[in-house]
Design a protein around this motif. Structure first.
Motif, PDB file in Angstrom:
ATOM      1  N   LYS A 226       0.268  -1.314  -0.033  1.00  0.00           N
ATOM      2  CA  LYS A 226      -0.171   0.329  -0.101  1.00  0.00           C
ATOM      3  C   LYS A 226       0.953   1.211   0.282  1.00  0.00           C
ATOM      4  O   LYS A 226       1.510   1.126   0.392  1.00  0.00           O
ATOM      5  CB  LYS A 226      -0.852   0.286   1.129  1.00  0.00           C
ATOM      6  CG  LYS A 226      -1.850   1.057   1.040  1.00  0.00           C
ATOM      7  CD  LYS A 226      -2.615   0.770   2.617  1.00  0.00           C
ATOM      8  CE  LYS A 226      -4.258   1.767   2.497  1.00  0.00           C
ATOM      9  NZ  LYS A 226      -4.360   1.182   4.452  1.00  0.00           N
ATOM     10  N   TYR A 227       0.727   2.776  -0.763  1.00  0.00           N
ATOM     11  CA  TYR A 227       0.836   3.495  -1.201  1.00  0.00           C
ATOM     12  C   TYR A 227       0.256   4.745  -0.818  1.00  0.00           C
ATOM     13  O   TYR A 227      -0.962   4.518  -1.945  1.00  0.00           O
ATOM     14  CB  TYR A 227       1.909   3.501  -2.473  1.00  0.00           C
ATOM     15  CG  TYR A 227       2.955   1.962  -2.601  1.00  0.00           C
ATOM     16  CD1 TYR A 227       3.946   2.439  -2.732  1.00  0.00           C
ATOM     17  CD2 TYR A 227       3.066   1.263  -2.824  1.00  0.00           C
ATOM     18  CE1 TYR A 227       5.181   1.564  -2.414  1.00  0.00           C
ATOM     19  CE2 TYR A 227       3.425   0.137  -3.825  1.00  0.00           C
ATOM     20  CZ  TYR A 227       4.910   0.179  -2.962  1.00  0.00           C
ATOM     21  OH  TYR A 227       5.631  -0.608  -3.413  1.00  0.00           O
ATOM     22  N   GLU A 228      -0.061   5.107   0.647  1.00  0.00           N
ATOM     23  CA  GLU A 228      -0.681   6.581   0.113  1.00  0.00           C
ATOM     24  C   GLU A 228       0.316   7.663   0.496  1.00  0.00           C
ATOM     25  O   GLU A 228       0.973   8.086   1.075  1.00  0.00           O
ATOM     26  CB  GLU A 228      -1.115   6.251   2.176  1.00  0.00           C
ATOM     27  CG  GLU A 228      -2.072   5.009   2.081  1.00  0.00           C
ATOM     28  CD  GLU A 228      -2.940   5.201   3.716  1.00  0.00           C
ATOM     29  OE1 GLU A 228      -4.108   6.160   4.015  1.00  0.00           O
ATOM     30  OE2 GLU A 228      -2.200   4.812   4.450  1.00  0.00           O
ATOM     31  N   LEU A 229      -0.152   8.795  -0.848  1.00  0.00           N
ATOM     32  CA  LEU A 229       0.430  10.040  -0.583  1.00  0.00           C
ATOM     33  C   LEU A 229      -1.043  10.745   0.606  1.00  0.00           C
ATOM     34  O   LEU A 229      -1.940  10.975   0.191  1.00  0.00           O
ATOM     35  CB  LEU A 229       0.524  10.072  -1.882  1.00  0.00           C
ATOM     36  CG  LEU A 229       1.156   9.507  -3.091  1.00  0.00           C
ATOM     37  CD1 LEU A 229       1.045   9.478  -3.582  1.00  0.00           C
ATOM     38  CD2 LEU A 229       2.725   9.053  -1.974  1.00  0.00           C
ATOM     39  N   PRO A 230       0.127  12.196   0.691  1.00  0.00           N
ATOM     40  CA  PRO A 230      -0.890  13.270   1.314  1.00  0.00           C
ATOM     41  C   PRO A 230      -1.209  13.676   0.122  1.00  0.00           C
ATOM     42  O   PRO A 230      -0.153  14.630  -0.650  1.00  0.00           O
ATOM     43  CB  PRO A 230       0.154  13.672   1.927  1.00  0.00           C
ATOM     44  CG  PRO A 230       1.219  13.403   2.460  1.00  0.00           C
ATOM     45  CD  PRO A 230       1.152  12.161   1.282  1.00  0.00           C
ATOM     46  N   LYS A 231      -2.367  14.710   0.597  1.00  0.00           N
ATOM     47  CA  LYS A 231      -2.760  15.861  -0.945  1.00  0.00           C
ATOM     48  C   LYS A 231      -1.256  16.821  -0.529  1.00  0.00           C
ATOM     49  O   LYS A 231      -1.538  17.227  -2.212  1.00  0.00           O
ATOM     50  CB  LYS A 231      -3.806  16.014  -0.470  1.00  0.00           C
ATOM     51  CG  LYS A 231      -5.041  15.299  -0.296  1.00  0.00           C
ATOM     52  CD  LYS A 231      -6.153  16.034  -0.184  1.00  0.00           C
ATOM     53  CE  LYS A 231      -7.633  15.516  -0.349  1.00  0.00           C
ATOM     54  NZ  LYS A 231      -7.927  14.607  -2.171  1.00  0.00           N
TER      55      LYS A 231
END
Length: 121
Positions: free
Chosen positions: A103-108
């Motif tokens: 999983k790869y989560e990018l902040p806005k």
């Protein structure tokens, strides 16, 4: 004519993996930072995120591809995620997976500028 192992691989690629699972990338919706921030502060936040991103898990080459995609126009970002085998869960790239399921989560703030951005003086 081919080996018996080639047929299942073809069926698997059409069952939701690879390009079939990639959503169309789009620009993030406008957002507002809790406090007005300067361009320099935003740049520093982005640099800190990208410097530490590989430590969140996943593969460095996927993080690198996501960084380039986040800094590119939408059409180029689409080509980058497709060629890297990135599965886009949220079309604005805030949530992605690699082919191994990491999983790869990018902040806005790494994807676009806030509506309350202040120009440096």
């Amino acid at each position: 004519m081919g080996c018996a192992g080639s047929t299942p691989a073809t069926k698997e690629s059409g069952d939701g993996s690879g390009k079939d699972a990639t959503k169309k990338v789009r620009k993030p919706k406008p957002w507002k930072h809790p406090q007005p921030i300067t361009v320099a502060q935003l740049r520093q936040m982005r640099d800190e995120f990208w410097d530490t991103a590989p430590h969140y898990g996943g593969r460095k080459e996927i993080w690198d591809a996501l960084r380039v995609a986040s800094e590119s126009e939408v059409a180029l970002a689409q080509a980058i995620v497709e060629s890297a085998g990135i599965i886009v869960s949220n079309a604005d790239l805030t949530l992605c997976y690699d082919e191994r399921g990491a999983k790869y989560e990018l902040p806005k703030y790494v994807l676009s500028e806030p509506t309350n951005l202040i120009q440096d003086s």
